[in-house]
Design an enzyme around this catalytic site. Structure first.
Site, PDB file in Angstrom:
ATOM      1  N   ASP A 146     102.697  92.360  -9.160  1.00  0.00           N
ATOM      2  CA  ASP A 146     102.449  91.208 -10.014  1.00  0.00           C
ATOM      3  C   ASP A 146     101.771  91.617 -11.319  1.00  0.00           C
ATOM      4  O   ASP A 146     101.818  90.868 -12.303  1.00  0.00           O
ATOM      5  CB  ASP A 146     101.605  90.176  -9.273  1.00  0.00           C
ATOM      6  CG  ASP A 146     102.395  89.594  -8.114  1.00  0.00           C
ATOM      7  OD1 ASP A 146     102.430  90.215  -7.033  1.00  0.00           O
ATOM      8  OD2 ASP A 146     103.011  88.523  -8.310  1.00  0.00           O
ATOM      9  N   ALA A 149     106.627  87.278  -9.424  1.00  0.00           N
ATOM     10  CA  ALA A 149     106.198  87.524 -10.798  1.00  0.00           C
ATOM     11  C   ALA A 149     107.301  87.331 -11.846  1.00  0.00           C
ATOM     12  O   ALA A 149     107.156  86.515 -12.766  1.00  0.00           O
ATOM     13  CB  ALA A 149     105.585  88.927 -10.875  1.00  0.00           C
TER      14      ALA A 149
END
Ligand SMILES: CSC[C@H]1O[C@H](OP(=O)(O)O)[C@H](O)[C@@H]1O
Length: 352
Positions: A243, A58
């Site tokens: 994420d 991420a």
């Protein structure tokens, strides 16, 4: 036990390099068997690299996208930021479309748009400074998170982690793997177990490789062995990344995280999510609203180019799942630790 963390030992890997006129990405499709960088000379090459998982994780895809905006800026003429933003917006849309689940991608692009909209004639330099700031802030956040998360871990602990949340997924040092590095450096963690993380094998290929660079000897387990490991009592914490963390604390992470949380709760193992504040999305109220990326089913049929599944079989390949906040014992960001996260605790920490 001591609190010192030797970053010269534990923070040497850099997956993203800005050369001044191009972006170089450590090709994570080829690790650990080859250490090669891919050069991106334009924003669409960066978007393609994000989609292909050349660069992944991420925070790392947010940082790569920010440099992609800098590359897009090289292809337009404009007198100020507002004019430039209008000209490069199509390129930013293509970057944003590269992957849907990690909020860091959209967060980084929104931050780049914001500074560009207020820039004058020096808008190109403003963009480059902002991309560098995003990377520098992520590294500082990871080092801070490492210390905050490690402080929760009792000396003599074994820990289990999933996927790759290390330097390769960030500007450096890592999120959950940064907590683990800090815990090992401080003498709190005696054993690190890494799940292989099928189908893309981020654990077996990337986390194991990273820990070997540090001189840390992890124990690799099959994803399906995780519950059995927890039953043995050898781990006190499951430590994972994220994420997207929602306003109520629900967390999207690599597929398989949700079942780790269920097993952890059943076995009295504590569950920690470590992620920078750039992964917190207070505009998404709960995990039900998170778009879960589904990738090519072919990723399930072969490993390293060698087919492992029988022919003529269908497959379903969601690559993230959502862990409800009720199964999370602690969310660690660079701003602090939220124990037993819920919407009230998240809003107290992040507003919105
Ligand atoms: C530090 S964020 C890492 C996060 O990203 C991974 O997904 P992917 O490898 O598909 O980019 C996984 O969810 C990790 O927890």
């Amino acid at each position: 036990m001591n609190d010192a963390i030797d970053f010269d030992r534990y923070d040497r890997i850099r997956p993203i390099r800005w050369t001044g006129d191009a972006l170089e990405l450590l090709d994570q499709r080829k690790l650990p068997f080859a250490v090669e960088y891919v050069r991106c000379d334009d924003s669409d090459a960066v978007a393609a690299a994000i989609h292909a998982l050349t660069v992944r994780g991420a925070p790392a895809i947010g940082i790569a996208a920010a440099w992609g905006v800098v590359l897009a800026a090289r292809e337009v003429e404009a007198g100020n930021g507002v004019e430039a933003l209008a000209a490069i917006e199509p390129a930013l849309q293509r970057l944003n479309a590269a992957r849907p689940t990690a909020v860091n991608l959209a967060w980084a692009l929104a931050r780049m748009r914001r500074v560009l909209a207020g820039a004058g004639g020096d808008w190109r330099e403003v963009l480059a400074r902002e991309a560098q700031a995003i990377a520098d802030e992520d590294l500082a956040a990871n080092r801070r998170m490492g210390a905050l998360g490690a402080a929760l871990i009792e000396p003599g602990s074994g820990v289990l982690t999933h996927c790759n949340t290390g330097s390769l997924a960030t500007a450096g040092f890592g999120t959950a793997l940064g907590v683990i590095r800090a815990g090992v450096a401080q003498g709190r963690i005696d054993a690190v177990f890494a799940g292989e993380t099928r189908p893309w094998l981020q654990g077996a290929r990337l986390t194991v490789w990273e820990l070997e660079q540090d001189g840390i000897a992890p124990t690799l387990i099959a994803d399906s062995a995780a519950s059995h490991l927890m039953k043995t009592g050898k781990v006190r914490w499951v430590i994972v990344g994220a994420d997207r963390i929602c306003a109520n604390g629900d967390t999207a992470n690599k597929i398989g995280t949700y079942q780790l949380a269920i097993a952890a709760r059943h076995h009295g193992v504590r569950f920690m999510v470590a992620a920078p504040s750039s992964t917190v999305d207070m505009d998404t109220l709960s995990g039900d609203a998170i778009e879960i990326e589904e990738r090519d089913p072919g990723e399930l049929f072969a490993v390293g180019g060698t087919r492992t599944a029988a022919e003529r079989v269908g497959a379903w390949n969601p690559v993230f799942d959502v862990t409800p906040h009720e199964l999370i014992d602690a969310i660690v960001t660079e701003r602090g630790v939220i124990e037993r996260p819920d919407e009230a605790a998240m809003r107290a920490a992040f507003g919105g």
